[in-house]
Scaffold this active site. Structure first.
Site, PDB file in Angstrom:
ATOM      1  N   GLN A   1      10.317   2.821  -3.907  1.00 23.15           N
ATOM      2  CA  GLN A   1      10.530   2.119  -2.638  1.00 23.15           C
ATOM      3  C   GLN A   1       9.666   0.869  -2.547  1.00 23.15           C
ATOM      4  O   GLN A   1      10.085  -0.140  -1.979  1.00 23.15           O
ATOM      5  CB  GLN A   1      10.237   3.062  -1.451  1.00 23.15           C
ATOM      6  CG  GLN A   1      11.116   4.290  -1.416  1.00 23.15           C
ATOM      7  CD  GLN A   1      12.600   3.927  -1.427  1.00 23.15           C
ATOM      8  OE1 GLN A   1      13.032   3.049  -0.689  1.00 23.15           O
ATOM      9  NE2 GLN A   1      13.358   4.591  -2.277  1.00 23.15           N
TER      10      GLN A   1
ATOM     11  N   ASP B   1      -6.987  -2.383   4.014  1.00 28.78           N
ATOM     12  CA  ASP B   1      -5.649  -1.856   4.337  1.00 28.78           C
ATOM     13  C   ASP B   1      -5.304  -1.997   5.820  1.00 28.78           C
ATOM     14  O   ASP B   1      -4.696  -1.103   6.435  1.00 28.78           O
ATOM     15  CB  ASP B   1      -5.522  -0.387   3.880  1.00 28.78           C
ATOM     16  CG  ASP B   1      -5.655  -0.259   2.379  1.00 28.78           C
ATOM     17  OD1 ASP B   1      -5.207  -1.182   1.671  1.00 28.78           O
ATOM     18  OD2 ASP B   1      -6.226   0.731   1.896  1.00 28.78           O
TER      19      ASP B   1
ATOM     20  N   HIS C   1       0.852  -1.189   0.000  1.00 26.33           N
ATOM     21  CA  HIS C   1       0.000   0.000   0.000  1.00 26.33           C
ATOM     22  C   HIS C   1       0.891   1.243   0.000  1.00 26.33           C
ATOM     23  O   HIS C   1       1.862   1.309   0.751  1.00 26.33           O
ATOM     24  CB  HIS C   1      -0.888  -0.019   1.259  1.00 26.33           C
ATOM     25  CG  HIS C   1      -1.828   1.137   1.332  1.00 26.33           C
ATOM     26  ND1 HIS C   1      -2.981   1.198   0.567  1.00 26.33           N
ATOM     27  CD2 HIS C   1      -1.788   2.285   2.054  1.00 26.33           C
ATOM     28  CE1 HIS C   1      -3.610   2.339   0.823  1.00 26.33           C
ATOM     29  NE2 HIS C   1      -2.911   3.015   1.717  1.00 26.33           N
TER      30      HIS C   1
HETATM   31  C1  GRF Z   1       0.847   0.456  -6.169  1.00 27.29           C
HETATM   32  O1  GRF Z   1       1.000   1.815  -5.864  1.00 27.29           O
HETATM   33  C2  GRF Z   1       0.469  -0.311  -4.930  1.00 27.29           C
HETATM   34  O2  GRF Z   1       1.022   0.202  -3.773  1.00 27.29           O
HETATM   35  C3  GRF Z   1      -1.021  -0.158  -4.899  1.00 27.29           C
HETATM   36  O3  GRF Z   1      -1.419  -0.240  -6.250  1.00 27.29           O
HETATM   37  C4  GRF Z   1      -0.342   0.194  -7.082  1.00 27.29           C
HETATM   38  C5  GRF Z   1      -0.073  -0.906  -8.048  1.00 27.29           C
HETATM   39  O4  GRF Z   1       0.880  -0.532  -9.009  1.00 27.29           O
HETATM   40  N1  GRF Z   1      -1.645  -1.150  -4.073  1.00 27.29           N
HETATM   41  P1  GRF Z   1       1.522  -1.617  -9.971  1.00 27.29           P
HETATM   42  O5  GRF Z   1       0.368  -2.256 -10.745  1.00 27.29           O
HETATM   43  O6  GRF Z   1       2.240  -2.607  -9.128  1.00 27.29           O
HETATM   44  O7  GRF Z   1       2.434  -0.839 -10.862  1.00 27.29           O
END
Ligand code: GRF
Length: 220
Positions: free
Chosen positions: A175, A147, A111
């Site tokens: 990160q 979450d 998250h």
């Molecule tokens: C990321 O920012 C993650 O933290 C959130 O959804 C986004 C997914 O991005 N849960 P990706 O598909 O991994 O590029």
């Protein structure tokens, strides 16, 4: 070495999936990806996985009458793949209590905030709007509430006065790509214990540093 099989659940571009795919390539990484499953056929991550020879599946909620039936179809497909752990990586679907409890402490999420601050969607924009000085990202075990769940690892990202949602999101994302594979490695190595609702990492992490932002130089 005993490899832990993991299923990665996505709904979109799949950059965290790619970070996990890159990490498992390392010869000493104790896990492999047995399945990439999406609830959307157009998720970019599906093509990336398929091109790398990883099994993929699409299960759409609208093909099921109830949320429970959808969850159980996902559960069946993940178990068929032999996965022992699930990584949610931008999976835009709130899995129900029965699914979540069935994978207790084997279901992870990433998250883009320092939980428990900023749960839900568009959290990077909220962090910019609220004027917080730090944000970051969190890998946690999933509990039925959105979450929520024991925190495995977090990375802190300073929020700069010049940040907008896009710039902050992209620094946080960098990160995310570092800490998600770290968490998966620790679990696959058997170094993680959940005690109460707190995560203990065997082998410890020594970090006595305190991060303060903005750093203002003291005169003379
Ligand atoms: C990321 O920012 C993650 O933290 C959130 O959804 C986004 C997914 O991005 N849960 P990706 O598909 O991994 O590029």
């Amino acid at each position: 070495m005993a490899y832990m099989k993991i299923a990665v659940l996505i709904s979109g571009r799949g950059s965290n999936l790619q970070a996990l795919m890159a990490a498992v390539e390392a010869p000493d990484f104790p896990a492999e990806i047995s399945l990439v499953l999406s609830n959307r056929a157009d998720a970019g991550g599906l093509e990336i996985a398929a091109a790398a020879g990883i099994d993929t599946a699409v299960i759409k909620s609208r093909d099921y009458e109830t949320r429970e039936e959808f969850d159980s179809a996902v559960d069946d497909r993940v178990r068929d793949s032999g996965a022992q752990m699930i990584c949610l990586a931008g999976f835009m679907w709130l899995l129900g209590e029965s699914f979540v409890n069935g994978w207790r402490d084997r279901l992870l999420n990433i998250h883009p905030s320092l939980l428990p601050a900023f749960k839900g969607l568009n959290v990077q924009a909220q962090a910019v709007e609220m004027g917080v000085q730090f944000s970051g990202c969190t890998v946690h075990f999933v509990r039925p509430e959105l979450d929520d769940g024991p925190i495995i690892i977090q990375a802190v990202v300073p929020v700069l006065a010049t940040d907008d949602t896009a710039s902050l999101s992209s620094r946080i994302l960098e990160q995310e790509h570092i800490i998600y594979p770290m968490a998966v490695r620790w679990i696959a190595e058997g170094r993680i214990r959940v005690s109460g609702e707190k995560v203990m990492v065997d082998g410890g992490i020594s970090n006595q540093q305190v991060l303060v932002s903005p750093m203002i130089e003291q005169p003379g």
